[in-house]
Design an enzyme around this catalytic site. Structure first.
Site, short mmCIF file in Angstrom:
data_model
loop_
_atom_site.label_atom_id
_atom_site.label_comp_id
_atom_site.label_asym_id
_atom_site.label_seq_id
_atom_site.Cartn_x
_atom_site.Cartn_y
_atom_site.Cartn_z
N ASP A 12 -34.20 3.90 23.36
CA ASP A 12 -34.31 3.20 22.09
C ASP A 12 -34.83 4.18 21.05
O ASP A 12 -35.91 4.76 21.23
CB ASP A 12 -35.25 1.99 22.25
CG ASP A 12 -35.23 1.08 21.03
OD1 ASP A 12 -34.67 1.49 20.00
OD2 ASP A 12 -35.78 -0.03 21.12
N ASP A 107 -28.97 1.71 17.76
CA ASP A 107 -30.06 2.60 18.15
C ASP A 107 -30.56 2.36 19.58
O ASP A 107 -31.66 2.74 19.92
CB ASP A 107 -31.22 2.47 17.15
CG ASP A 107 -31.73 1.05 17.03
OD1 ASP A 107 -31.21 0.17 17.73
OD2 ASP A 107 -32.65 0.83 16.22
N GLU A 108 -29.75 1.73 20.40
CA GLU A 108 -30.23 1.34 21.71
C GLU A 108 -29.09 1.40 22.73
O GLU A 108 -28.01 0.91 22.45
CB GLU A 108 -30.69 -0.12 21.62
CG GLU A 108 -31.97 -0.46 22.31
CD GLU A 108 -32.28 -1.93 22.10
OE1 GLU A 108 -32.73 -2.54 23.05
OE2 GLU A 108 -32.03 -2.46 20.98
#
Lengths: 364, 375
Positions: A12, A107-108
């Site tokens: 993350d 973003d993960e």
């Protein structure tokens, strides 16, 4: 013998949008940053740097409210294409470790290291290398959770943020989760958390030990599932290229709307939202759908297909307006309006490296 | 308005302007075609507000005038007729036409010509002239590399840079870049860089007929561009913004250079594409310089659980052994337009851009990013 324990990483990126803005403009380093819509336009915070979070700023908070908490914050408009480019690079780095990757948002991503490692120690070394590569090659900080399941990896990652590196070994899942507040478990929202708390179930350990009957009485069948999850059980696999079939946005009005202008305004906002989401997932869509709910709850959905796939808000809006004009008469009150896209495909093949066109200076 | 013209001329003219007729619109008048008598000829115009196309056909004008009718209906009707002389006459109230032929007659309802959006008039600006073939080749070699609808509008266009008697066309979509340079038939008076929608450029390519040079005029405000061809004029909005300075994307050095017959590489790439259809369309290229035998280029592709394919080509390979993977679509698209008998491929590493050029012709360069694969 239970099946071999899996080794799954959740990667993350820390304050991703804000971190990218700092990379692009190092003078911003150390300053509280808010990325998102303008406070005048009722915009919301898309990302807050850790410096801004110290003042209580959070993503999804109205920008005006965030600025009241931290009046000296630097406010920047979101530059999604830039974040997407960085996101793609992070995924390219992750792909060097394992091909089994499930990107869940810009973003993960879950990275399954089971096929490329013999044991947890080796997986830990790979995960360290992954975190280091993201930092060294891109200058971005990320948090890593490594665990035998996606859910535990996710919780582990959250507890370590920012720049965290948290490993939960097989057999340790329940012990790791036990002291955490119930709300830390994905699937327990604020309302369930309140209800559980009212019955003395505060930590995940409390839920793990509670009689199943008490949980199902409180939360229905879901209660039994939650207990297994609180024990760290989550068999869900890392799904490569999980296909998104459609993306949509809709709005139920507090009061029915019968005028065209406010409806078009809603369509504009939703078209932008849907387009942004397409771009975040590197998708383009061919079919545009308009959803209308009349005052008597009759619901209509009408679709149109474009000659070429799009991820542009303007194109989605044009089609949605066209459908609105064909299926609605001004003056007819609507309870709900929605825009969706389907018939999706990837904008480019996975693994395709990109050319840094837009990072270049413009022509002089 | 009243005039006589030939069915084949009217049909051809309607075919020319048809691509500027709006297909999906909230402004129904943009689905019309405007018919105007113009100095002894019939002018047909259509616009979707982004582009406008006008063409002139021979006609015997009996009475001047202008009228607009739905383009699709008129086109379908005219195309359904055999070759014959037609009489076109505006209806009394001016909102439609009667078309009379040999024992056939149709009334088509339309709208007042005044309702038709004004076709931009580009009379002055920065002007130049380019040979038909030069423009056609230039467009063909770059237009496919432009981004399809995108959040980055400048990339959905083709960049035209005019400098003296040189015109450079460039397009890039974030994965590849195509650059073509050509010489103008008549130079520009000042340096100029504009971005023309890729769709406009494709239409220009389609509309170029014969060898007559083409006038290109950019308005002084740099908001529109005119392409004047024989009997056809096309005006397009320009994309506002600045095109990236792409020149630094073309690598100046390489570790490996391969020269191979274009036809052979095209065929091998097409074969490889069959096995690369599913999944990501990965085509793998491996180059080996001459050792005991001659140099060779190996092309392979595989489809999980379906099968795999390998082709070997004789090739001149300078430098080191190299391997790289490309998306089959990107590779075949550039090979389809590169021209010349031989093509060179220059590589640095398997994760840095590959450069393709036609051998013996320095007017074109194509840069394409590879795919990340497990070898």
């Amino acid at each position: 013998m239970p099946p071999e324990a899996r080794r799954i990483v959740l990667l993350d990126l820390d304050a991703f949008f804000a971190s990218v803005e700092v990379l692009e403009n190092p003078a911003l380093r150390g300053k509280p940053l808010l990325v998102g819509g303008s406070p005048e336009g009722r915009g919301v915070v898309a990302a807050a740097s850790y410096e801004a979070r110290k003042y209580g700023c959070r993503s999804a908070m109205p920008m005006a409210q965030a600025l009241r908490l931290c009046p000296h914050a630097v406010v920047l408009p979101a530059r999604h294409h830039l974040y997407r480019d960085y996101s793609r690079k992070v995924m390219e780095i992750a792909h060097r470790e394992s091909e089994v990757i499930q990107q869940v948002s810009i973003d993960e991503a879950y990275v399954d290291l089971t096929p490329v490692s013999a044991d947890m120690a080796q997986a830990e070394a790979l995960a360290h290398r992954l975190q280091g590569r993201v930092r060294v090659e891109l200058g971005l900080s990320c948090s890593i959770g490594l665990a035998p399941s996606k859910m535990v990896a996710k919780v582990a990652c959250e507890t370590g943020k920012p720049s965290g590196f948290v490993v939960v070994r097989p057999g340790q899942e329940a012990a790791f989760l036990a002291p955490l507040p119930a709300g830390d478990l994905p699937g327990i929202g604020p309302r369930s958390e309140e209800r559980l708390k009212a019955h003395g179930l505060v930590t995940l350990g409390d839920i793990a030990r509670a009689p199943v009957g008490q949980l199902t009485a409180l939360l229905g069948p879901w209660g039994a599932v939650l207990q297994r999850r609180a024990l760290g059980e989550d068999p869900s696999p890392v799904e490569v290229d999980r296909e998104t079939k459609s993306i949509s946005a809709e709005e139920t009005f507090a009061h029915d709307i019968a005028d065209e202008a406010p409806l078009v305004e809603q369509l504009e906002r939703m078209a932008r939202e849907v387009a942004e989401s397409l771009r975040e997932h590197d998708l383009v869509a061919r079919t545009i759908t308009l959803k209308l709910r009349l005052a008597d709850f009759t619901t209509l959905t009408r679709s149109t297909s474009r000659p070429s796939a799009t991820n542009a808000a303007d194109a989605i809006l044009a089609d949605a307006r066209h459908l609105l004009e064909a299926n609605w008469t001004p003056g007819q009150p609507l309870r709900l309006i929605g825009v969706g896209v389907s018939n999706l495909r990837l904008l480019h093949a996975p693994g395709q490296l990109s050319l840094d066109v837009l990072r270049l200076p413009p022509q002089t | 308005m009243r005039l006589n013209c030939l069915q084949e001329n009217l049909s051809h003219g309607l075919g020319v302007v048809q691509r500027a007729v709006a297909t999906r619109t909230t402004l129904p008048i943009t689905q019309h075609v405007l018919l105007t008598t113009d100095e002894g000829r019939l002018k047909l115009s259509a616009t979707n507000l982004e582009i406008a196309i006008s063409t002139w056909i021979g006609a015997e004008i009996q009475e001047e005038g202008a009228v607009t009718v739905p383009a699709r209906l008129l086109t379908e009707f005219v195309n359904s007729l055999s070759r014959q002389a037609l009489e076109v006459q505006a209806l009394k109230h001016g909102k439609g036409i009667t078309v009379k032929g040999d024992r056939v007659e149709a009334n088509i309802n339309g709208a007042d010509a005044n309702e038709f959006p004004p076709i931009p008039n580009v009379n002055s600006g920065i002007a130049c002239q380019v040979a038909a073939k030069a423009l056609r080749d230039g467009i063909r070699q770059v237009v496919f590399a432009a981004a399809i609808e995108d959040s980055r509008p400048v990339l959905t266009g083709v960049n035209l840079q005019f400098d003296g008697d040189q015109l450079t066309l460039a397009a890039a979509d974030g994965f590849r870049l195509a650059v073509h340079t050509t010489t103008l038939a008549r130079a520009v008076s000042e340096k100029l860089s504009v971005i023309v929608p890729a769709r406009t450029m494709s239409e220009v390519e389609r509309l170029i007929e014969g060898d007559d040079p083409i006038d290109v005029v950019v308005t002084p405000q740099r908001s529109q561009v005119l392409f004047r061809m024989k009997n056809v004029e096309m005006v397009s909005q320009l994309i506002q913004g600045t095109f990236p300075n792409y020149r630094q994307l073309v690598p100046q050095e390489h570790a490996t250079r391969v020269v191979v017959g274009l036809g052979e590489l095209q065929r091998a790439a097409r074969t490889a594409a069959i096995f690369a259809k599913d999944g990501s369309g990965i085509i793998r290229l491996q180059m080996q310089p001459a050792g005991k035998g001659g140099g060779k280029l190996t092309i392979s592709s595989r489809a999980e659980e379906v099968g795999e394919h390998v082709s070997e080509l004789e090739a001149g390979v300078e430098g080191q052994d190299a391997r790289i993977a490309f998306n089959s679509k990107y590779l075949t698209e550039v090979l389809n337009v590169i021209g010349e008998k031989q093509v060179s491929v220059e590589l640095t590493t398997s994760s840095s851009p590959g450069v393709l050029r036609p051998v013996g012709n320095d007017r074109y360069v194509h840069v394409v990013m590879p795919m990340f694969v497990q070898w």
